[in-house]
Design an enzyme around this catalytic site. Sequence first.
Site, PDB file in Angstrom:
ATOM      1  N   ASP A  23       0.842  -1.195   0.000  1.00 19.72           N
ATOM      2  CA  ASP A  23       0.000   0.000   0.000  1.00 19.72           C
ATOM      3  C   ASP A  23       0.876   1.243   0.000  1.00 19.72           C
ATOM      4  OD1 ASP A  23      -2.265  -1.528   0.096  1.00 19.72           O
ATOM      5  OD2 ASP A  23      -2.899  -0.899   2.094  1.00 19.72           O
ATOM      6  N   LYS A  80      -7.951   0.738  -5.019  1.00 14.69           N
ATOM      7  CA  LYS A  80      -9.150   0.206  -4.374  1.00 14.69           C
ATOM      8  C   LYS A  80     -10.391   0.986  -4.786  1.00 14.69           C
ATOM      9  CE  LYS A  80      -6.699  -1.192  -0.129  1.00 14.69           C
ATOM     10  NZ  LYS A  80      -6.871  -2.660  -0.233  1.00 14.69           N
ATOM     11  N   GLY A 152      -5.199  -2.615   9.020  1.00 12.53           N
ATOM     12  CA  GLY A 152      -4.882  -1.448   9.826  1.00 12.53           C
ATOM     13  C   GLY A 152      -4.632  -1.723  11.285  1.00 12.53           C
ATOM     14  N   ARG A 164      -6.513 -20.344   7.428  1.00 20.15           N
ATOM     15  CA  ARG A 164      -6.742 -21.710   7.927  1.00 20.15           C
ATOM     16  C   ARG A 164      -8.162 -22.183   7.634  1.00 20.15           C
ATOM     17  NH1 ARG A 164      -2.881 -24.179  10.719  1.00 20.15           N
ATOM     18  NH2 ARG A 164      -1.204 -22.991  11.739  1.00 20.15           N
ATOM     19  N   GLY A 213      -3.235  -7.035   8.477  1.00 22.79           N
ATOM     20  CA  GLY A 213      -2.514  -7.122   9.741  1.00 22.79           C
ATOM     21  C   GLY A 213      -1.091  -7.625   9.650  1.00 22.79           C
ATOM     22  N   SER A 235      -0.528  -1.126   6.233  1.00 20.64           N
ATOM     23  CA  SER A 235       0.052  -0.145   7.149  1.00 20.64           C
ATOM     24  C   SER A 235       1.416  -0.567   7.669  1.00 20.64           C
ATOM     25  CB  SER A 235      -0.908   0.071   8.327  1.00 20.64           C
ATOM     26  OG  SER A 235      -2.225   0.275   7.871  1.00 20.64           O
TER      27      SER A 235
END
EC number: 4.3.3.6
Length: 295
Positions: A23, A80, A152, A164, A213, A235
Site C-alpha cells: 500500500d 481500491k 490497519g 486456515r 494485519g 500499514s
Amino acid sequence: MKTGTWRVKTGFARMLKGGVVMDVTNVEQAQIAEDAGAVAVMVLEKVPADIRAAGGVARMCDPAKIEEIMDHVTIPVMAKCRIGHVAEAQVLEAIGVDMIDESEVLTPADEEHHINKWEFEVPFVCGARNLGEALRRIAEGAAMIRTKGEAGTGNVAEAVRHMRIIRREISELTRLDKEELYGKAKEYGVPFDLVAEVASLGRLPVVNFAAGGIATPADAALMMQLGADGIFVGSGIFKSDRPQEMAEAIVEATAYYDDPEVVAEVSKNLGDEVAMRGLEISEIPEEERMQLRGE
C-alpha cells in the site's frame, strides 16, 4: 491474445505469485516499494491504519494521484474501489490501473451487492474470510482472492484464521461425493462447476494472497507457510519507523519464507520500537471491524 479474458486476468494475477504488494499513498512511497522489490503497489488516500483512525467515509483515491504514481514506477499499479461501487471501478479502469481491489477497507457503497466483475477488462482482487466468500467473489469474476484479515491493526491473527478456514474448507470439499458437492454449491450460492473444480484441484482456481494485519517479516513468512501465494502489506511498512528497511525485509522473508536463517537475519533491528504498534482484535468494536463488510 484477447485482452480482458478470464485467462488473461488470472494469468496476470499468477504473475504476481510469490511477491509482495505494498500500500502506498504518494510517489515517494511507491518508489520505496519498487526499490525494495515489491511486485506491485496499491494506491490509496490513506493506509488502513489511518482510515481506521480517521473514521468517516473512505472512498476511492483521487485519480490524479494514481496517475502520478503510474508515471513514476514501472511495476503494476493497483487501486481500491468501494464494494458495489461500479462507477469508481469504471473510473479506475478508464485511467488504466492494472488491477482493482473491491475492498472492505473502504466504506461499502452497496451493502447487498458486489460489482459484476465480468463486465470489466481489468482484473479484480477481493477479500474473503472463508471458502463461501471466496467462491462468491470468484463467481462474480474476481481473478485473485486475498484474506481479509483485519486491516490497519498490525495484528496478523485474523489473516491466519481466515487462511486456515479456507484451507480446511477446501480440504473438506475434496472428500465429498457429487451429491454432497451439489449441496455445498447451494449453501455457498455459487455454480456447481466452481465447487467441483475446487474439489478436484484441492485449491482455489485463482491465486490466494494473504492480507490484513501483516506487520513484520515473520508475519509474511508465517502466511506463506500457511499456503498463501503472496502477500499484501498495508500499514505495516509505512507505519514503521524504517519503511525502506521494513519493505526490503518483508520482500526477502516472503521469498525465503521456508528458510528461518534468512527470516531471522532480515528481522534484526525491526523489533517493537520499529514495527507499527498494533491493535488487539478483541478490543475493536464489532461495528468497526472491516472484515465483516461484504459477505
